[in-house]
Design a protein around this motif. Structure first.
Motif, PDB file in Angstrom:
ATOM      1  N   THR A   1       2.094  -6.551  -5.881  1.00 39.58           N
ATOM      2  CA  THR A   1       1.414  -7.656  -5.217  1.00 39.58           C
ATOM      3  C   THR A   1       0.414  -7.110  -4.224  1.00 39.58           C
ATOM      4  O   THR A   1       0.631  -6.072  -3.625  1.00 39.58           O
ATOM      5  N   GLY A   2      -0.688  -7.814  -4.066  1.00 40.96           N
ATOM      6  CA  GLY A   2      -1.688  -7.402  -3.091  1.00 40.96           C
ATOM      7  C   GLY A   2      -1.450  -7.998  -1.719  1.00 40.96           C
ATOM      8  O   GLY A   2      -2.139  -7.651  -0.761  1.00 40.96           O
ATOM      9  N   ASP A   3      -0.480  -8.903  -1.607  1.00 42.23           N
ATOM     10  CA  ASP A   3      -0.192  -9.537  -0.327  1.00 42.23           C
ATOM     11  C   ASP A   3       0.615  -8.578   0.535  1.00 42.23           C
ATOM     12  O   ASP A   3       1.775  -8.292   0.239  1.00 42.23           O
ATOM     13  N   GLN A   4       0.017  -8.099   1.620  1.00 39.70           N
ATOM     14  CA  GLN A   4       0.704  -7.113   2.443  1.00 39.70           C
ATOM     15  C   GLN A   4       1.858  -7.712   3.250  1.00 39.70           C
ATOM     16  O   GLN A   4       2.634  -6.991   3.858  1.00 39.70           O
ATOM     17  N   ARG A   5       1.991  -9.036   3.224  1.00 36.90           N
ATOM     18  CA  ARG A   5       3.143  -9.690   3.854  1.00 36.90           C
ATOM     19  C   ARG A   5       4.310  -9.811   2.874  1.00 36.90           C
ATOM     20  O   ARG A   5       5.379 -10.309   3.231  1.00 36.90           O
TER      21      ARG A   5
ATOM     22  N   GLY B   1      -5.340  -4.338  -6.295  1.00 33.61           N
ATOM     23  CA  GLY B   1      -5.927  -3.942  -7.568  1.00 33.61           C
ATOM     24  C   GLY B   1      -5.139  -2.875  -8.295  1.00 33.61           C
ATOM     25  O   GLY B   1      -5.644  -2.262  -9.236  1.00 33.61           O
ATOM     26  N   SER B   2      -3.887  -2.666  -7.896  1.00 34.89           N
ATOM     27  CA  SER B   2      -3.120  -1.543  -8.454  1.00 34.89           C
ATOM     28  C   SER B   2      -2.890  -1.673  -9.951  1.00 34.89           C
ATOM     29  O   SER B   2      -2.766  -0.669 -10.651  1.00 34.89           O
ATOM     30  N   TYR B   3      -2.836  -2.892 -10.459  1.00 36.44           N
ATOM     31  CA  TYR B   3      -2.569  -3.081 -11.882  1.00 36.44           C
ATOM     32  C   TYR B   3      -3.766  -2.707 -12.759  1.00 36.44           C
ATOM     33  O   TYR B   3      -3.623  -2.507 -13.964  1.00 36.44           O
TER      34      TYR B   3
END
Length: 614
Positions: free
Chosen positions: A156-160, A370-372
């Protein structure tokens, strides 16, 4: 109870683990025996105490209830339950969505909370966030929050919503390769095919994976199902024990088409999906385990919580950008059973060539948005192998045309078979995947690694440091957005610790400490880095040569920061610094940096206030 070696080691270490950590994950492969370990921990350390066990699926609840009810007073929470928790029972079993009032009442009373399939925990999700907040605020000071999973990663890109915000440590219990050596798991044997007429290029992946609504029609239109059945019929004939297989499909339409093909070949098969009633599902799975049903075709229900040790063939018909999905599903076939020496993995989804063998998968506690995207290249892992600095491996793709006009399309390693002939069709009609797919045309981490370790020491040795060391302020203030990212990488490489770490949690604690220091410098210097959709490695490579994107001032100042590390640190320390610096820069580019930063490990306002009070 006889415990496996790794289980006994965790039992022995447990008092020291809980002395150091309050919220942690016990990481072990699928089939290693995590549920048995949990039951033994409860028996030895929490007998007579109050325990909450959470999981996200009913089938998992059934398994946990069976494992724990033998020695403990267990209550499986129903949707309609009300009233106070732990009345006439010690262990509460539930999903995280059932009878929320009872769960919230149980958290402050619990001595232990166990979460099965802990990679599902969403620290910012509606259900888990309330439970985590209640544990932090009202939980007993000496209570533990323990997760169990084989794949501790949330993409997930959500850092929370990062997994490391729910758990403060990962305890690595065992890995697949060591368990294979011990005979706890069987060896996976891969048969990967590249289905050339499966078109995934036009599918929108902005959601982070191939959406099923677009993926399923592409699969049915292609020859993927035909390839899977052809491979399966060949592999089942090689077995010395009856074939028992699990087929992982993208959706019901694919599963139904697959079932039709399997049955037309005279093979006993059935289908289970999320819509299959739990009672019917359990009966079908019992028949499958007994060998009455040879092929079980599934959609979204067997990747987690399903255990049939007799399964000796896995067929993967679900292209994905998720390592978790790939690892979890393949892992279901690795359990041992009488006469079972291995499990054949037939992959027609290009997941093997994308992620690699499941026993080689690496996990990360943090991911950027964008890791995926690296997995869009369906030969990602193969490219990494050929770019490796040691033991580089070349893989071949067989293009031999079969009697039915399909290509063989088997993927195999060069030099593994006599005269490099294909082990499936016995011919030599192969091409080098790396060359044909132009995998070397895009800079990857291995290529950048070689460039960085070769170039930086050489350039640094010829620099006049009395000049460059005084140009930091100018370099930063005149930097473009791309140059800021390059300078951040060089500063991260300089500042991050190169000490070895034993766990992923330790690794990220060190990395985030250095990232916080870098963010502190940026906000003090009033430098704002704008978040970008993805981190391009070519920016770092360009700076090695003062090229078209990184100008001479920023390039040489950055190298002056990084170069000194090669004189004061060993190669091994620089290797560790480099890997962390890449991750730090990747995160900084994806999240951005400003005076409004409010992250779990860095608050810009608090940092500036602390600086002004000095």
């Amino acid at each position: 109870m006889h415990l496996r070696t790794w289980q006994q080691e965790i039992i022995d270490r447990f008092p020291s683990i809980v002395a150091q950590h309050r919220r942690f994950i016990l990481k072990a492969p699928t089939g290693a025996g995590k549920t048995v370990l949990a039951s033994e921990l409860v028996e030895r350390f929490y007998s007579g105490k109050k325990i909450v066990v959470l999981c996200h699926r009913l089938v998992l609840l059934e398994q946990l209830e069976k494992a724990l009810a033998e020695k403990h007073n267990v209550r499986k929470l129903s949707v309609s339950d009300k009233g106070p928790a732990f009345e006439d029972y010690d262990i509460l079993l539930s999903t995280n969505m059932r009878a929320k009032e009872v769960l919230l009442d149980a958290i402050p009373k619990a001595d232990l909370i166990i979460v099965d399939e802990a990679h599902r925990v969403s620290p910012n999700g509606t259900a888990y966030k309330k439970l985590l907040d209640a544990f932090d605020k009202d939980g007993k000071p000496d209570a533990q929050f323990i997760g169990l999973t084989a794949s501790p990663e949330r993409r997930t890109g959500d850092q929370r919503d990062q997994l490391n915000l729910a758990f403060d440590a990962i305890i690595d219990c065992a890995n697949i390769e060591s368990l294979i050596e011990e005979g706890v798991l069987v060896q996976p044997v891969y048969r990967p095919h590249f289905v050339h007429d499966l078109n995934l290029g036009d599918i929108d992946i902005s959601s982070g994976d191939f959406p099923v609504s677009k993926l399923a029609p592409a699969i049915i239109k292609s020859s993927m199902i035909d390839y899977s059945l052809w491979s399966y019929k060949e592999e089942r004939e090689k077995l010395t024990i009856p074939p028992i297989s699990a087929w992982f499909c993208a959706d019901v339409s694919v599963a139904e088409k697959t079932l039709e093909k399997i049955q037309s070949a005279g093979i006993e098969a059935a289908i289970v999906t999320a819509a299959t009633p739990i009672g019917e599902r359990m009966k079908l799975l019992a028949r499958h385990e007994a060998g009455e049903i040879e092929a079980m075709v599934s959609v979204g229900v067997l990747a987690e919580g399903w255990d049939n040790p007799h399964c000796n063939i896995i067929v993967h018909l679900r292209p994905t950008l998720s390592k978790v999905l790939w690892g979890q599903s393949v892992g279901r076939g690795l359990r041992t059973a009488p006469g079972k020496a291995q499990c054949v993995i037939i992959d027609v989804s290009s997941n093997w060539s994308t992620f690699g063998p499941v026993e080689k998968l690496e996990w990360s506690l943090w991911s950027h948005r964008g890791s995926y995207k690296q997995f869009v290249n369906r030969f990602n892992w193969i490219g990494e192998q050929q770019d490796g600095e040691e033991g580089a491996a070349t893989y071949l793709l067989c293009k031999n045309e079969l009697p039915d006009s399909k290509r063989c399309s088997h993927i195999y390693r060069k030099d593994a078979f006599q005269d490099d002939t294909c082990p499936v069709c016995g011919t030599y009609a192969a091409v080098d995947i790396y060359t044909e797919q132009k995998l070397g045309s895009t800079l990857n981490e291995n290529g950048l690694h070689r460039l960085f370790f070769d170039r930086v020491p050489k350039v640094f040795a010829d620099m006049d440091l009395s000049v460059w060391s005084s140009l930091g302020s100018t370099a930063w203030k005149t930097a473009t957005e791309d140059e800021q990212v390059f300078l951040a990488f060089c500063m991260a490489f300089r500042d991050v610790s190169g000490e070895p770490t034993q766990t992923e949690s330790d690794y990220w604690n060190i990395a985030l400490e250095a990232e916080a220091k870098l963010r502190g410098y940026l906000v003090e210097s009033k430098i704002q880095i704008v978040a970008r959709p993805e981190f391009n490695l070519s920016l770092i490579a360009d700076g090695m040569f003062a090229g078209t994107q990184i100008r001479t001032l920023q390039a040489h100042y950055g190298i002056s920061l990084a170069g000194s590390m090669f004189e004061t640190h060993t190669r091994e320390e620089c290797e560790r610094k480099y890997q962390k610096a890449i991750r730090i820069t990747e995160r900084l580019a994806a999240i951005g940096s400003s005076s409004r930063d409010n992250l779990p490990y860095f608050n810009a306002a608090d940092h500036l206030a602390a600086q002004s009070s000095r």
